[in-house]
Design a protein around this motif. Sequence first.
Motif, mmCIF file in Angstrom:
data_model
loop_
_atom_site.group_PDB
_atom_site.id
_atom_site.type_symbol
_atom_site.label_atom_id
_atom_site.label_comp_id
_atom_site.label_asym_id
_atom_site.label_seq_id
_atom_site.Cartn_x
_atom_site.Cartn_y
_atom_site.Cartn_z
ATOM 1 N N THR A 160 8.518 5.556 5.452
ATOM 2 C CA THR A 160 7.708 6.763 5.588
ATOM 3 C C THR A 160 8.470 7.990 5.107
ATOM 4 O O THR A 160 9.690 8.015 5.081
ATOM 5 C CB THR A 160 7.284 6.991 7.054
ATOM 6 N N VAL B 8 0.851 -1.189 0.000
ATOM 7 C CA VAL B 8 0.000 0.000 0.000
ATOM 8 C C VAL B 8 0.887 1.240 0.000
ATOM 9 O O VAL B 8 1.796 1.368 0.820
ATOM 10 C CB VAL B 8 -0.933 0.016 1.225
ATOM 11 N N ARG C 243 -4.503 13.806 -2.113
ATOM 12 C CA ARG C 243 -4.061 12.700 -1.251
ATOM 13 C C ARG C 243 -4.844 11.464 -1.623
ATOM 14 O O ARG C 243 -6.058 11.518 -1.779
ATOM 15 C CB ARG C 243 -4.322 13.019 0.217
ATOM 16 N N ASP C 244 -4.128 10.350 -1.748
ATOM 17 C CA ASP C 244 -4.788 9.097 -2.105
ATOM 18 C C ASP C 244 -3.854 7.939 -1.761
ATOM 19 O O ASP C 244 -2.780 8.153 -1.203
ATOM 20 C CB ASP C 244 -5.133 9.091 -3.595
ATOM 21 N N SER C 245 -4.280 6.740 -2.099
ATOM 22 C CA SER C 245 -3.439 5.567 -1.895
ATOM 23 C C SER C 245 -3.653 4.588 -3.038
ATOM 24 O O SER C 245 -4.681 4.620 -3.708
ATOM 25 C CB SER C 245 -3.745 4.900 -0.550
ATOM 26 N N HIS D 173 3.830 9.299 1.973
ATOM 27 C CA HIS D 173 3.704 9.358 3.429
ATOM 28 C C HIS D 173 4.006 8.012 4.072
ATOM 29 O O HIS D 173 4.628 7.950 5.122
ATOM 30 C CB HIS D 173 2.310 9.838 3.841
ATOM 31 N N LYS D 174 3.538 6.942 3.425
ATOM 32 C CA LYS D 174 3.764 5.611 3.986
ATOM 33 C C LYS D 174 3.701 4.579 2.867
ATOM 34 O O LYS D 174 2.802 4.601 2.036
ATOM 35 C CB LYS D 174 2.694 5.293 5.029
ATOM 36 N N GLU E 93 0.655 5.304 0.296
ATOM 37 C CA GLU E 93 -0.126 6.499 0.616
ATOM 38 C C GLU E 93 0.689 7.700 0.156
ATOM 39 O O GLU E 93 1.820 7.877 0.597
ATOM 40 C CB GLU E 93 -0.401 6.574 2.109
ATOM 41 N N TYR E 94 0.117 8.523 -0.727
ATOM 42 C CA TYR E 94 0.883 9.607 -1.341
ATOM 43 C C TYR E 94 0.112 10.912 -1.351
ATOM 44 O O TYR E 94 -1.094 10.953 -1.101
ATOM 45 C CB TYR E 94 1.275 9.231 -2.771
ATOM 46 N N GLU E 95 0.849 11.983 -1.670
ATOM 47 C CA GLU E 95 0.268 13.323 -1.763
ATOM 48 C C GLU E 95 1.084 14.136 -2.756
ATOM 49 O O GLU E 95 2.303 13.976 -2.858
ATOM 50 C CB GLU E 95 0.309 13.993 -0.394
#
Length: 110
Positions: free
Chosen positions: A74, A25, A38-40, A63-64, A27-29
């Motif tokens: 991260t 997974v 922002r989404d994943s 982000h993660k 998680e980005y921006e």
Amino acid sequence: MSPNVVDLGLSVVDRETDEPLAGAVIEYEYVLSGKDVRDSLVTAPDGRCVLEGVPECGTIKLHKVGCYGYADTTDVSISVKSAISNPDSSTIRLTPLKESFTYFVKNKCR
């Protein structure tokens, strides 16, 4: 005037073996036309995924990035231009978690 957008491919691999990691997974921006996006995403069986419509001159903030059995990564920033010109910079390497175990030898042959 709208910014140039591109599709950016990312891949997630095992740090030790370079094997692709399915189901990771991300998680980005990023900022597009003054708005935060922002989404994943989840990686495919080949460990790859595609961020669609990212600004060509922008930066993606991861982000993660995580996968079962691996330590999360991260706060990684990726320049879109450098990721396009050097695909290795768009590869995220995760470190496997290793558990220790103890054992008892019951029958020892001489």
